[in-house]
Design a protein around this motif. Sequence first.
Motif, PDB file in Angstrom:
ATOM      1  N   ASP A  74      39.932  33.589  34.298  1.00 52.40           N
ATOM      2  CA  ASP A  74      40.088  32.380  35.101  1.00 52.40           C
ATOM      3  C   ASP A  74      38.732  31.665  35.146  1.00 52.40           C
ATOM      4  O   ASP A  74      37.744  32.227  35.636  1.00 52.40           O
ATOM      5  CB  ASP A  74      40.524  32.775  36.506  1.00 52.40           C
ATOM      6  N   LYS A  76      37.563  29.643  37.062  1.00 55.61           N
ATOM      7  CA  LYS A  76      37.065  29.456  38.424  1.00 55.61           C
ATOM      8  C   LYS A  76      36.372  30.707  38.957  1.00 55.61           C
ATOM      9  O   LYS A  76      35.734  30.653  40.019  1.00 55.61           O
ATOM     10  CB  LYS A  76      38.219  29.079  39.357  1.00 55.61           C
ATOM     11  N   LYS A  77      36.498  31.803  38.215  1.00 54.12           N
ATOM     12  CA  LYS A  77      35.897  33.054  38.676  1.00 54.12           C
ATOM     13  C   LYS A  77      34.586  33.311  37.935  1.00 54.12           C
ATOM     14  O   LYS A  77      34.505  33.152  36.714  1.00 54.12           O
ATOM     15  CB  LYS A  77      36.868  34.223  38.490  1.00 54.12           C
ATOM     16  N   GLY A 148      42.336  37.630  36.530  1.00 53.31           N
ATOM     17  CA  GLY A 148      41.538  36.581  35.925  1.00 53.31           C
ATOM     18  C   GLY A 148      40.045  36.794  35.983  1.00 53.31           C
ATOM     19  O   GLY A 148      39.284  35.947  35.506  1.00 53.31           O
ATOM     20  N   SER A 149      39.601  37.908  36.549  1.00 47.30           N
ATOM     21  CA  SER A 149      38.170  38.169  36.660  1.00 47.30           C
ATOM     22  C   SER A 149      37.696  39.075  35.527  1.00 47.30           C
ATOM     23  O   SER A 149      38.484  39.805  34.920  1.00 47.30           O
ATOM     24  CB  SER A 149      37.846  38.837  37.997  1.00 47.30           C
ATOM     25  N   ASP A 234      46.237  41.542  34.279  1.00 43.54           N
ATOM     26  CA  ASP A 234      46.553  40.130  34.055  1.00 43.54           C
ATOM     27  C   ASP A 234      47.913  39.975  33.364  1.00 43.54           C
ATOM     28  O   ASP A 234      48.221  40.700  32.416  1.00 43.54           O
ATOM     29  CB  ASP A 234      45.485  39.478  33.171  1.00 43.54           C
TER      30      ASP A 234
END
Length: 338
Positions: A74, A76-77, A148-149, A234
């Motif tokens: 992700d 955003k991570k 997502g990390s 995921d």
Amino acid sequence: MLQLTLSGAPAHGEDTPAQTPLQHLLGDGNFEIGPDYTTDPDLTDQGNPKGKSFEFEMRLADSKIFRGDDATLDPKKTVRTARKVFVYVPAAYQDGTKAPLLIIHDGPARLDLVRNALDNLTISEHPDRRLPPFIAIAVQNGGDDSYGSERGLEYDTMSDRLARFINDEVLPAVVNNSEIRAAYPNIALTDDPDGRAVMGCSSGGAAALTMGWFRPDLFRRLITYSGTFVDQQDEDAAEEANYPLGAWEYHSGKKLIENSEKKPLRIFTHVAENDLRNQDPAETYHNWVMANRRTAAALAAKDYDYRFVFSRGTRHCDQKVFKQTLADTLVWAWQGYR
């Protein structure tokens, strides 16, 4: 020593809870502790000879396995640009010998307690409460958490990827580190999988089991606290094709542990009474207490060398549990190693 009360049917013919502490220490099976806790003296500084501590970094961009640029991440991570590696070489280690080792996820994690255990128990006068002089290697995760990390990719994915990363990249980096080489010119790590242990909590605990499960030729002594044996892989991971419920598959209807050939593993698991999402129904695939109880039952059904500890009055990765149990857990995990 850890004072344990048997919970459920004990393994290997132990038919009574009226055991001595030493028998508890050596025994397999299901155990219950708490709700009162104390710190094991062997996890404190007793003034014994100290080893040497080291710290260095590994850039993710230099890795061939976890570069931090996977398509499943992700954006955003946060992903670390470099991960720290913490190494402790105990005083009992003799330079030039092939050392056994313990990998610790989420480094430095509980390396402070492991250091004290090594200082105290590598020189223990009791042959049944002695640790081999293993080198402790605490490896930082790649960053953030959950779906997502980078951490989730490394720890929650059902594959041999993390085992390969540790074996192929981290261990060579340890023995080739210039500062470590200056102190131990002939340092060496064993390639015997029976001399290689892995320890972690939460997703790091699930990762410990996964490393041994997929690569028992590399790692065989596994320690998991509050293991994330839930569906945290995921959804866009390639491994979803074979393991759609992630680490929940170890104990799901798929019965991965029970339906697979028994592997040469020694496995410690733990869960806390108030661990994560402990009231969730099974269909959420996210109840940590349920997941760990079911994993322990699967290990018992397959006749693994296992120990399962249920800690009353505690929470996820509770420090009280580590401070009371970790010395005994390490001794149990290394039982039988020569």
